[in-house]
Design an enzyme around this catalytic site. Sequence first.
Site, mmCIF file in Angstrom:
data_model
loop_
_atom_site.group_PDB
_atom_site.id
_atom_site.type_symbol
_atom_site.label_atom_id
_atom_site.label_comp_id
_atom_site.label_asym_id
_atom_site.label_seq_id
_atom_site.Cartn_x
_atom_site.Cartn_y
_atom_site.Cartn_z
ATOM 1 N N HIS A 1 26.550 25.925 -14.837
ATOM 2 C CA HIS A 1 26.989 27.317 -14.946
ATOM 3 C C HIS A 1 25.807 28.211 -14.595
ATOM 4 O O HIS A 1 24.652 27.780 -14.701
ATOM 5 C CB HIS A 1 27.465 27.623 -16.372
ATOM 6 C CG HIS A 1 28.729 26.920 -16.743
ATOM 7 N ND1 HIS A 1 29.968 27.300 -16.280
ATOM 8 C CD2 HIS A 1 28.955 25.824 -17.514
ATOM 9 C CE1 HIS A 1 30.895 26.484 -16.752
ATOM 10 N NE2 HIS A 1 30.306 25.564 -17.502
ATOM 11 N N ASP B 1 29.073 14.263 -17.369
ATOM 12 C CA ASP B 1 29.827 15.522 -17.495
ATOM 13 C C ASP B 1 28.950 16.701 -17.051
ATOM 14 O O ASP B 1 28.988 17.786 -17.652
ATOM 15 C CB ASP B 1 30.367 15.736 -18.910
ATOM 16 C CG ASP B 1 31.476 16.794 -18.947
ATOM 17 O OD1 ASP B 1 31.896 17.269 -17.872
ATOM 18 O OD2 ASP B 1 31.915 17.150 -20.060
ATOM 19 N N ASN C 1 38.371 20.231 -11.186
ATOM 20 C CA ASN C 1 38.561 21.625 -11.640
ATOM 21 C C ASN C 1 37.730 22.601 -10.804
ATOM 22 O O ASN C 1 36.982 23.417 -11.321
ATOM 23 C CB ASN C 1 38.274 21.774 -13.138
ATOM 24 C CG ASN C 1 36.848 21.435 -13.517
ATOM 25 O OD1 ASN C 1 36.144 20.744 -12.785
ATOM 26 N ND2 ASN C 1 36.400 21.918 -14.659
ATOM 27 N N HIS D 1 40.877 13.834 -20.443
ATOM 28 C CA HIS D 1 40.126 14.757 -21.305
ATOM 29 C C HIS D 1 41.005 14.952 -22.528
ATOM 30 O O HIS D 1 42.076 15.553 -22.431
ATOM 31 C CB HIS D 1 39.883 16.082 -20.571
ATOM 32 C CG HIS D 1 39.203 17.125 -21.413
ATOM 33 N ND1 HIS D 1 38.066 17.777 -21.000
ATOM 34 C CD2 HIS D 1 39.486 17.640 -22.630
ATOM 35 C CE1 HIS D 1 37.684 18.637 -21.930
ATOM 36 N NE2 HIS D 1 38.546 18.578 -22.942
ATOM 37 N N HIS E 1 31.410 11.124 -13.843
ATOM 38 C CA HIS E 1 31.944 12.398 -14.366
ATOM 39 C C HIS E 1 30.996 13.544 -14.023
ATOM 40 O O HIS E 1 30.125 13.926 -14.814
ATOM 41 C CB HIS E 1 32.136 12.304 -15.881
ATOM 42 C CG HIS E 1 33.027 13.364 -16.422
ATOM 43 N ND1 HIS E 1 34.052 13.117 -17.298
ATOM 44 C CD2 HIS E 1 33.057 14.701 -16.199
ATOM 45 C CE1 HIS E 1 34.674 14.246 -17.601
ATOM 46 N NE2 HIS E 1 34.077 15.231 -16.946
ATOM 47 N N ASP F 1 40.750 17.183 -16.032
ATOM 48 C CA ASP F 1 39.545 17.383 -16.847
ATOM 49 C C ASP F 1 39.246 18.856 -17.101
ATOM 50 O O ASP F 1 39.336 19.685 -16.215
ATOM 51 C CB ASP F 1 38.331 16.729 -16.185
ATOM 52 C CG ASP F 1 37.117 16.808 -17.103
ATOM 53 O OD1 ASP F 1 37.199 16.271 -18.211
ATOM 54 O OD2 ASP F 1 36.120 17.448 -16.730
ATOM 55 N N LEU G 1 31.016 19.228 -9.289
ATOM 56 C CA LEU G 1 30.230 19.707 -8.138
ATOM 57 C C LEU G 1 30.573 21.143 -7.754
ATOM 58 O O LEU G 1 29.891 21.746 -6.935
ATOM 59 C CB LEU G 1 30.410 18.776 -6.930
ATOM 60 C CG LEU G 1 29.780 17.380 -7.051
ATOM 61 C CD1 LEU G 1 30.099 16.541 -5.824
ATOM 62 C CD2 LEU G 1 28.272 17.463 -7.255
ATOM 63 N N ARG G 2 31.663 21.671 -8.328
ATOM 64 C CA ARG G 2 32.032 23.094 -8.204
ATOM 65 C C ARG G 2 32.490 23.557 -6.824
ATOM 66 O O ARG G 2 32.983 24.667 -6.695
ATOM 67 C CB ARG G 2 30.875 24.011 -8.647
ATOM 68 C CG ARG G 2 30.369 23.754 -10.040
ATOM 69 C CD ARG G 2 31.448 23.974 -11.082
ATOM 70 N NE ARG G 2 30.880 24.050 -12.422
ATOM 71 C CZ ARG G 2 31.507 23.653 -13.499
ATOM 72 N NH1 ARG G 2 32.732 23.164 -13.436
ATOM 73 N NH2 ARG G 2 30.948 23.744 -14.677
HETATM 74 O O1 DOR Z 1 31.816 21.467 -21.267
HETATM 75 C C1 DOR Z 1 32.596 21.252 -20.348
HETATM 76 N N1 DOR Z 1 32.461 21.862 -19.164
HETATM 77 N N2 DOR Z 1 33.621 20.414 -20.555
HETATM 78 C C2 DOR Z 1 34.603 20.247 -19.644
HETATM 79 O O2 DOR Z 1 35.481 19.474 -19.887
HETATM 80 C C3 DOR Z 1 34.590 21.030 -18.389
HETATM 81 C C4 DOR Z 1 33.225 21.430 -18.034
HETATM 82 C C5 DOR Z 1 33.175 22.466 -16.951
HETATM 83 O O3 DOR Z 1 33.873 22.293 -15.939
HETATM 84 O O4 DOR Z 1 32.400 23.419 -17.067
#
Ligand code: DOR
Length: 425
Positions: free
Chosen positions: A310, A306, A95, A180, A61, A153, A64-65
């Site tokens: 950011h 996970d 996502n 999710h 999980h 997710d 990688l953006r």
């Molecule tokens: O905290 C989270 N960040 N939960 C998620 O399900 C998505 C993830 C994200 O993509 O930043």
Amino acid sequence: MRLLIGGGRVIDPGQGIDAKLDVLIEDGRIAEVGHKLPVPRDCQVYEAQGRIVAPGLIDMHTHLREPGREDQETISSGTRAAVWGGFTSVVCMPNTQPPNDNQAVTKFILEQARTEGACHVFPVGCITKGQQGEELAEMGELAASGVVGFSDDGRSVANAELLRRAMEYAAMLDLPIISHCQDAHLGHQGVMHEGLISTKLGLPGMPSAAEEIIVARDIRLAELTGARLHIAHVSAAGSVDLIRQAKFRLADITAEVTPHHFTLTDEAVYSFDTNTKVNPPLRSKDDLEAILTGLEDETLGVIATDHAPHTLAEKEREFTLAPFGMVGLETALPLALQLVSKDLLTLPGVIARLTINPARILDLPHKGTLAVGSDADVTIINPEKKVIVDPGSFKSKGRNTPFGGWELQGAAEAVVVSGKLINLQ
Ligand code: DOR
């Protein structure tokens, strides 16, 4: 190309091995595991005395953006973070921007991983187009292009009829649905766990029931359709109970827990550190206890990060406005090893949850084990190594961890990816 990893404590839960052995690698495969193997000619030797030699760790999980949010992470930086954290494979969530809901995106990720990646990358495809929950993604095409599962997710598929159809397709394609679990409405404005602490802090809460309702629904749908269901990042005690009961009835339900959910509670939010803002949220002490019990009895058979990078600017906002998520690849292993030092899990138990268990769920037969013929992915762990978590030194572009400054013990000192040794010291 040959490599002999000599004299380490080889722990391979998939084969029930826990012994002082040598591992010989040849041409990207495990060639032999045995006692005092002779050193062949033209062979690199890695002395692993006092070290743990495990199958390469798999994080099932990761975010990688790339494509789309290369300011947060790229396949290059994310896989480097993975390797430095001891992982040789990561499973990346869809996502991205655009989301991985079609062959073109999957192929892009796989190609980028092949050329830029430091470790193996296995993409997950979307369940619905654009993760909008309205129309199914091209699941057959995604499967053909190499996704290892399906997930929206970041959110649940709110429409149960649509999810039922997705599960039917996933069952036909023999791929798991990674869920999710979060009700789309209950506590949707919440920024932390709903409880005493959210009340004291005056922050809107997300009740455990928002997760539990969807865990129960998705289990029922998996029973209806025969799909393989994997519940992502379990955070609530009630979810652990539901999954435990379901596992008695169903062979094909599995679940994961993150290091932050088995380490922290909502008390961490007293700091107002936006790095504690995560979805699902850090929950209460009772939830943490239930999660530890679930880990022990294997209701929660997988540890997954996970990893959600950011930027600093995004996380430096007010708590209510900051995005959800924390990085995890570079802290997961030492945090997981704390479960051993606290006598909650055995070392083989921790390694199973990071290797063979995810490999079986994702149907990666040559990964997660050191069986002869398997891919030569190995993680060499120094269990004594003192670690002071320093986000500034992360390979990830994300620095958003609440564990900065924590003193931990045990970390990867080398990994082998497809037979290639990468020294991390
Ligand atoms: O905290 C989270 N960040 N939960 C998620 O399900 C998505 C993830 C994200 O993509 O930043």
